[in-house]
Design a protein around this motif. Structure first.
Motif, PDB file in Angstrom:
ATOM      1  N   LYS A  41       0.887  -1.159   0.000  1.00  0.00           N
ATOM      2  CA  LYS A  41       0.000   0.000   0.000  1.00  0.00           C
ATOM      3  C   LYS A  41       0.923   1.208   0.000  1.00  0.00           C
ATOM      4  N   ARG A  42       0.868   1.967  -1.085  1.00  0.00           N
ATOM      5  CA  ARG A  42       1.783   3.093  -1.272  1.00  0.00           C
ATOM      6  C   ARG A  42       1.550   4.185  -0.225  1.00  0.00           C
ATOM      7  N   SER A  43       2.622   4.791   0.230  1.00  0.00           N
ATOM      8  CA  SER A  43       2.494   5.861   1.216  1.00  0.00           C
ATOM      9  C   SER A  43       2.064   7.179   0.582  1.00  0.00           C
ATOM     10  N   ASP A  44       2.303   7.373  -0.723  1.00  0.00           N
ATOM     11  CA  ASP A  44       1.978   8.663  -1.338  1.00  0.00           C
ATOM     12  C   ASP A  44       0.509   8.785  -1.744  1.00  0.00           C
ATOM     13  N   ASP A  45      -0.097   7.699  -2.251  1.00  0.00           N
ATOM     14  CA  ASP A  45      -1.489   7.815  -2.697  1.00  0.00           C
ATOM     15  C   ASP A  45      -2.428   6.772  -2.078  1.00  0.00           C
ATOM     16  N   GLY A  46      -1.887   5.909  -1.207  1.00  0.00           N
ATOM     17  CA  GLY A  46      -2.721   4.930  -0.502  1.00  0.00           C
ATOM     18  C   GLY A  46      -3.242   3.790  -1.356  1.00  0.00           C
ATOM     19  N   ARG A  47      -2.725   3.656  -2.586  1.00  0.00           N
ATOM     20  CA  ARG A  47      -3.208   2.592  -3.460  1.00  0.00           C
ATOM     21  C   ARG A  47      -2.390   1.318  -3.266  1.00  0.00           C
ATOM     22  N   TRP A  48      -3.059   0.165  -3.417  1.00  0.00           N
ATOM     23  CA  TRP A  48      -2.405  -1.138  -3.367  1.00  0.00           C
ATOM     24  C   TRP A  48      -1.861  -1.443  -4.761  1.00  0.00           C
ATOM     25  N   VAL A  49      -0.588  -1.847  -4.825  1.00  0.00           N
ATOM     26  CA  VAL A  49       0.075  -2.140  -6.099  1.00  0.00           C
ATOM     27  C   VAL A  49       1.178  -3.175  -5.873  1.00  0.00           C
ATOM     28  N   GLU A  91      13.353 -10.258   4.728  1.00  0.00           N
ATOM     29  CA  GLU A  91      12.355 -10.057   5.783  1.00  0.00           C
ATOM     30  C   GLU A  91      11.328  -9.052   5.298  1.00  0.00           C
ATOM     31  N   LEU A  92      10.061  -9.454   5.268  1.00  0.00           N
ATOM     32  CA  LEU A  92       8.998  -8.561   4.830  1.00  0.00           C
ATOM     33  C   LEU A  92       8.915  -7.357   5.762  1.00  0.00           C
ATOM     34  N   ARG A  93       8.936  -6.161   5.174  1.00  0.00           N
ATOM     35  CA  ARG A  93       8.871  -4.911   5.934  1.00  0.00           C
ATOM     36  C   ARG A  93       8.299  -3.821   5.046  1.00  0.00           C
ATOM     37  N   THR A  94       7.991  -2.696   5.659  1.00  0.00           N
ATOM     38  CA  THR A  94       7.558  -1.526   4.900  1.00  0.00           C
ATOM     39  C   THR A  94       8.766  -0.617   4.671  1.00  0.00           C
ATOM     40  N   SER A  95       8.516   0.488   3.974  1.00  0.00           N
ATOM     41  CA  SER A  95       9.576   1.458   3.698  1.00  0.00           C
ATOM     42  C   SER A  95       8.951   2.847   3.676  1.00  0.00           C
ATOM     43  N   SER A  96       9.735   3.841   3.303  1.00  0.00           N
ATOM     44  CA  SER A  96       9.180   5.192   3.181  1.00  0.00           C
ATOM     45  C   SER A  96       8.160   5.269   2.049  1.00  0.00           C
ATOM     46  N   GLU A  97       8.193   4.303   1.126  1.00  0.00           N
ATOM     47  CA  GLU A  97       7.264   4.291  -0.008  1.00  0.00           C
ATOM     48  C   GLU A  97       6.047   3.393   0.226  1.00  0.00           C
TER      49      GLU A  97
END
Length: 143
Positions: A28-36, A93-99
Motif C-alpha cells: 500500500k503506497r504511502s503517497d497515494d494509498g493505493r495497493w500495487v 524479511e517482509l517490511r515496509t519502507s518510506s514508499e
C-alpha cells in the motif's frame, strides 16, 4: 524555434509470487494509498532486471529473482512505460519502507481486487504463460 522530442519515463513492476502457496506480494503506497505490486523508475545505469530486484528489495525487504517479462504497460496520461516481470522470492524479511505503509502477501484474487485496474492486470498477466501482454491505461483504468 525547435520542438523538443517528447521523452518517456521507464519503470518496472515486480509481480513476486510465492511458489508454495501462490500468494503475491503487494504494497500500500504511502503517497497515494493505493495497493500495487512493488516497482519504480529505472535508473540510467540499471538493466530492467536489476531495477526490479532493487525496487522490490527497497519497498518490501524481499529479495526477488526475475523469471520472465510478462507485460509492457503505458500510462498514456503521464508517458510512463512500465515493464512487468514475474519474480520468485529468494528470501529477506517482509517490511515496509518510506514508499509503503503496508507490505503483504495476499491471494492473487484479493490483490487484484484491491489494486486499481491498471495495476491488478499486471498480476493477472503474470499468471498466464502466453505473454508478454501489451496494454495502455490512464493511470487507473485500461484504455
Amino acid at each position: 524555434m525547435t520542438e523538443e522530442t517528447p521523452r518517456h519515463s521507464v519503470s518496472v513492476t515486480g509481480v513476486v509470487i510465492r511458489p508454495d502457496d501462490g500468494k503475491v506480494l503487494v504494497i500500500k503506497r504511502s503517497d497515494d494509498g493505493r495497493w500495487v505490486p512493488p516497482g519504480g523508475v529505472m535508473e540510467l545505469e540499471e538493466t530492467p532486471e536489476q531495477c526490479v530486484v532493487r525496487e522490490v528489495r527497497e519497498e518490501t525487504g524481499i529479495e526477488a529473482k526475475p523469471l520472465r517479462l510478462t507485460g509492457v504497460y503505458k500510462n498514456m496520461k503521464l508517458g510512463v512505460v512500465s515493464l512487468a516481470f514475474l519474480c520468485e522470492p529468494l528470501g529477506g524479511e517482509l517490511r515496509t519502507s518510506s514508499e509503503s505503509i503496508f507490505a503483504e502477501w495476499l491471494s492473487c484474487e484479493d490483490a487484484i481486487a484491491l489494486c486499481p485496474e491498471a495495476r491488478g492486470i499486471r498480476i493477472e498477466d503474470a499468471l498466464v504463460k502466453d505473454g508478454p501482454r501489451v496494454r495502455v491505461h490512464n493511470g487507473s483504468i485500461l484504455l
